[in-house]
Design a protein around this motif. Structure first.
Motif, PDB file in Angstrom:
ATOM      1  N   VAL A  63     -10.286 -56.837  38.343  1.00  0.00           N
ATOM      2  CA  VAL A  63     -11.212 -57.782  38.982  1.00  0.00           C
ATOM      3  C   VAL A  63     -10.288 -58.940  39.498  1.00  0.00           C
ATOM      4  O   VAL A  63      -9.368 -59.482  38.862  1.00  0.00           O
ATOM      5  N   VAL A  64     -10.336 -59.602  40.739  1.00  0.00           N
ATOM      6  CA  VAL A  64      -9.681 -60.338  41.275  1.00  0.00           C
ATOM      7  C   VAL A  64     -10.343 -61.605  41.600  1.00  0.00           C
ATOM      8  O   VAL A  64     -11.390 -61.541  42.313  1.00  0.00           O
ATOM      9  N   LEU A  65      -9.849 -62.836  41.231  1.00  0.00           N
ATOM     10  CA  LEU A  65     -10.678 -63.946  41.455  1.00  0.00           C
ATOM     11  C   LEU A  65      -9.725 -65.010  41.935  1.00  0.00           C
ATOM     12  O   LEU A  65      -8.532 -65.053  41.512  1.00  0.00           O
ATOM     13  N   LYS A  66     -10.283 -65.898  42.902  1.00  0.00           N
ATOM     14  CA  LYS A  66      -9.458 -66.736  43.555  1.00  0.00           C
ATOM     15  C   LYS A  66      -9.872 -68.273  43.386  1.00  0.00           C
ATOM     16  O   LYS A  66     -11.148 -68.345  43.709  1.00  0.00           O
ATOM     17  N   LEU A  67      -8.933 -69.161  42.722  1.00  0.00           N
ATOM     18  CA  LEU A  67      -9.400 -70.602  42.598  1.00  0.00           C
ATOM     19  C   LEU A  67      -9.313 -71.277  44.027  1.00  0.00           C
ATOM     20  O   LEU A  67      -8.323 -70.812  44.855  1.00  0.00           O
ATOM     21  N   ASP A  68     -10.074 -72.241  44.283  1.00  0.00           N
ATOM     22  CA  ASP A  68      -9.970 -72.933  45.487  1.00  0.00           C
ATOM     23  C   ASP A  68      -8.734 -73.645  45.763  1.00  0.00           C
ATOM     24  O   ASP A  68      -8.179 -73.890  46.729  1.00  0.00           O
ATOM     25  N   LYS A  69      -7.879 -74.125  44.435  1.00  0.00           N
ATOM     26  CA  LYS A  69      -6.764 -74.867  44.612  1.00  0.00           C
ATOM     27  C   LYS A  69      -5.951 -74.664  43.540  1.00  0.00           C
ATOM     28  O   LYS A  69      -6.437 -74.088  42.410  1.00  0.00           O
ATOM     29  N   ASN A  70      -4.668 -74.841  43.439  1.00  0.00           N
ATOM     30  CA  ASN A  70      -3.601 -74.839  42.229  1.00  0.00           C
ATOM     31  C   ASN A  70      -4.206 -75.538  41.160  1.00  0.00           C
ATOM     32  O   ASN A  70      -4.205 -76.724  41.321  1.00  0.00           O
TER      33      ASN A  70
END
Length: 230
Positions: A58-65
């Motif tokens: 499952v790959v999740l991407k946060l909007d910023k670091n």
């Protein structure tokens, strides 16, 4: 019934290593779920991770670091739903990530509540050993337990251990702080020697700044834990 094992991999700009890391662990039969949390990368980390062929991933991407601690907590919200055992792995381990299987059996065999990967000696000189020494001495001072891999982020936990934490602490002192709390709560930690390798901190200015931050954070965590456990 076999326990459900979830691995959480926080990743920031790891397009070079993330594919090898995932490919090397997706075939480990005991692992049921691999949660990649892209911590606001500006490269192709999410794209490359998403292209690895496995239903486990499952790959999740946060909007910023937002930092490693935030990424781990984000992944934990998902992992805690199904998992009996939860692991943390760095994204830059590449093919050596396969050695995580050495951490699984001690938990399955109830030899420990937490298993920590103990790395071989660094191939290049980084700091002067003062950060590692501080971490080791801090844990011993607080708990009477001597551990060598207190800074290692490669760990497996029984779910009940992580339930003791409202959230994973942020900052470079996270591993030391968690180790103290885990031992103080009466849980058993086992270190296992692995052949893992990852990006090492060098003796350049960037490396010394990193070591300085680690040292400061560990000292701050130690002060905090002394207050909490007095």
């Amino acid at each position: 019934m076999n326990p459900y094992i979830s691995m959480i991999i926080p990743a920031y700009n790891e397009e070079v290593k993330i594919k090898d890391t995932l490919e090397s662990i997706k075939g480990i039969k005991e692992i049921n779920e691999i949660i990649v949390v892209d911590d606001g990368s500006t490269d192709k980390t999410t794209k490359i991770a998403s292209e690895v062929n496995s239903e486990k991933i499952v790959v999740l991407k946060l909007d910023k670091n937002r930092g490693k601690g935030y990424a781990l907590n984000y992944g934990l919200k998902i992992a805690m739903k199904n998992a009996d055992i939860i692991g943390f792995l760095d994204a830059d381990l590449g093919r050596s990530a396969n050695d995580v299987k050495k951490l699984i059996n001690p938990i399955l065999n109830d030899e420990a509540d937490v298993v920590i990967a103990k790395f071989p000696p660094a191939k290049k000189k980084g700091g002067l050993g003062f950060v590692k020494g501080l971490a080791k001495d801090s844990v011993f001072e607080m708990t009477g337990v001597e551990l060598d891999a207190t800074l290692s982020g490669q760990r497996l936990f029984k779910k009940e251990v992580l339930e003791k934490f409202k959230e994973i602490p942020f900052g470079y002192g996270v591993e030391v702080g968690m180790t103290i709390d885990i031992l103080k709560n009466g849980y058993k930690i086992k270190e296992v020697l692995v052949n893992m390798t990852h990006n090492e901190t060098g003796r350049d200015l960037k490396g010394f700044i990193h070591r300085g931050k680690q040292y400061y954070h560990i000292k701050r965590v130690l002060k905090q834990k002394k207050k909490e456990w007095r």
